[in-house]
Design an enzyme around this catalytic site. Structure first.
Site, PDB file in Angstrom:
ATOM      1  N   GLY A  97       0.873  -1.181   0.000  1.00 55.26           N
ATOM      2  CA  GLY A  97       0.000   0.000   0.000  1.00 55.26           C
ATOM      3  C   GLY A  97       0.901   1.220   0.000  1.00 55.26           C
TER       4      GLY A  97
ATOM      5  N   ASP B  30       7.734   4.789  -3.513  1.00 52.27           N
ATOM      6  CA  ASP B  30       7.312   5.102  -2.142  1.00 52.27           C
ATOM      7  C   ASP B  30       8.527   5.420  -1.279  1.00 52.27           C
ATOM      8  OD1 ASP B  30       4.670   4.610  -2.853  1.00 52.27           O
ATOM      9  OD2 ASP B  30       4.885   2.463  -2.473  1.00 52.27           O
TER      10      ASP B  30
ATOM     11  N   GLY C  37       0.581   4.236   1.013  1.00 52.22           N
ATOM     12  CA  GLY C  37       0.662   4.973   2.275  1.00 52.22           C
ATOM     13  C   GLY C  37       1.535   4.241   3.277  1.00 52.22           C
TER      14      GLY C  37
ATOM     15  N   ASN D 297       5.502  10.509 -11.328  1.00 56.27           N
ATOM     16  CA  ASN D 297       6.503   9.900 -12.208  1.00 56.27           C
ATOM     17  C   ASN D 297       6.221  10.401 -13.627  1.00 56.27           C
ATOM     18  OD1 ASN D 297       4.475   8.299 -13.323  1.00 56.27           O
ATOM     19  ND2 ASN D 297       4.988   6.507 -12.085  1.00 56.27           N
TER      20      ASN D 297
HETATM   21  O1  RIB Z   1       3.716   1.586  -4.802  1.00 51.48           O
HETATM   22  C1  RIB Z   1       3.644   0.194  -4.627  1.00 51.48           C
HETATM   23  C2  RIB Z   1       2.357  -0.195  -3.982  1.00 51.48           C
HETATM   24  O2  RIB Z   1       1.305   0.093  -4.872  1.00 51.48           O
HETATM   25  C3  RIB Z   1       2.223  -1.643  -3.653  1.00 51.48           C
HETATM   26  O3  RIB Z   1       2.733  -1.977  -2.384  1.00 51.48           O
HETATM   27  C4  RIB Z   1       0.738  -1.905  -3.808  1.00 51.48           C
HETATM   28  O4  RIB Z   1       0.092  -2.185  -2.598  1.00 51.48           O
HETATM   29  C5  RIB Z   1       0.178  -0.666  -4.490  1.00 51.48           C
HETATM   30  O5  RIB Z   1      -0.534   0.108  -3.619  1.00 51.48           O
END
Ligand code: RIB
Length: 313
Positions: A41, A253, A43, A185
């Site tokens: 996720g 992330d 977040g 991106n």
């Molecule tokens: O950015 C990667 C994430 O995107 C993954 O962990 C997946 O859960 C999606 O939300």
């Protein structure tokens, strides 16, 4: 020294990661090599990365009342993330992401589940966390209405707001003026501006995005590094690092967490982009989203190795 304080408002997913030699054709059944259940996720990934890199981190979001929800909360806690702002949505399923890893890349389908139950009221309930934060970090895997409410509230409280506008989707104009750092991106930048973002066209697209209201724009370019519009309005690039890539899931992330942490620590945009690039270079050398997030020590070690003769592309 006090740790920088980050509040991450966003999604928590269980990533169901299937490794295959290639992607299946439509209508085809393939035998995969492995399946793993890895906390993910956008977040939660950003929260875990920020905590491992040294921020005092609180998460606001939602999981369902199922066993994936238990696993995700436990995993965040193990990394020292404050989960008191993550609600358990009764009768709802925790978000999942179905991920294929093949041919050196990945493709992802997210089923949001409880993530789509994060409401403006959840932000208000956690206002004390926002008040204490140096930076509020957002993405787009929860309802847009909640993202807009959170960004406005954070701005009213005088906080620095970072928005990772992923996955790309229509955004209201009022959101952009609340954003200090916008981090699309290349593909997302093209979707938001409707412009070509390749080669010499990249700068014009980033300037268009800035004209929409975001104070700074940082574009991640994968193996091509990243580009940013500095405070003086000049366009700058930083190369990526040449590393053995195992899995790019969550690399963006990690980049966002590194950027936010560095800014919260008082770094310039140049320093923040440099740190984010280092951190995400380490992340791609490991498998999985949260399993791949590096610690501050790992990033420092990689940086020393690089200065001692590593390669930047
Ligand atoms: O950015 C990667 C994430 O995107 C993954 O962990 C997946 O859960 C999606 O939300």
């Amino acid at each position: 020294m006090n740790k920088p304080k980050l509040v991450v408002i966003g999604s928590l997913n269980m990533d169901i990661v299937v490794e295959t030699d290639r992607y299946p054709q439509v209508g085809e059944t393939l035998l995969g090599r492995s399946v793993r259940f890895i906390p993910g996720g956008k977040g939660a990934n950003q929260a875990v990365a920020a905590a491992r890199l040294g921020a005092e981190t609180a998460m606001i979001g939602a999981v369902g009342d199922d066993s994936f929800g238990d696993d995700l909360l436990r995993s965040l806690q193990q990394d020292g993330v404050d989960i008191s702002g993550v609600k358990r949505a009764a009768g709802s399923a925790t978000g999942i992401a179905s991920i294929y890893v093949a041919e050196g890349d990945n493709s992802i389908v997210v089923v949001p589940g409880a993530n789509y139950l994060v409401e403006p009221a959840d932000i208000d309930r956690n206002e004390a966390k926002l008040r204490e934060a140096d930076i509020v970090l957002l993405q787009l895997e929860i309802p847009i209405e909640t993202v807009v409410h959170a960004a406005k509230k954070a701005k009213q409280l005088g906080k620095t707001v970072v928005l990772n506008p992923a996955p790309a989707q229509p955004l209201p104009d009022e959101l952009f003026s609340c954003i200090d750092y916008l981090t699309p991106n290349r593909t997302e930048l093209a979707e938001y501006t409707g412009m070509n973002t390749v080669g010499i066209h990249l700068e014009a697209a980033m300037r268009r995005m800035k004209d929409m209201g975001a104070a700074h724009v940082v574009t991640t370019l994968g193996a091509d590094g990243s580009a940013f519009l500095g405070a003086d309005g000049t366009m700058r690039f930083i190369n990526s690092y040449r590393v053995p890539v195992v899995d790019t899931t969550g690399a963006g992330d990690c980049y966002n967490a590194g950027l936010a942490l560095s800014i919260a620590s008082g770094g310039s945009l140049d320093q923040a982009v440099a740190y984010a690039s280092l951190a995400s270079a380490v992340a791609v050398t490991k498998f999985g989203a949260q399993t791949g997030m590096p610690t501050a020590d790992e990033v420092q070690q990689f940086s020393r190795q690089y200065s001692a003769g590593g390669e930047q592309q």
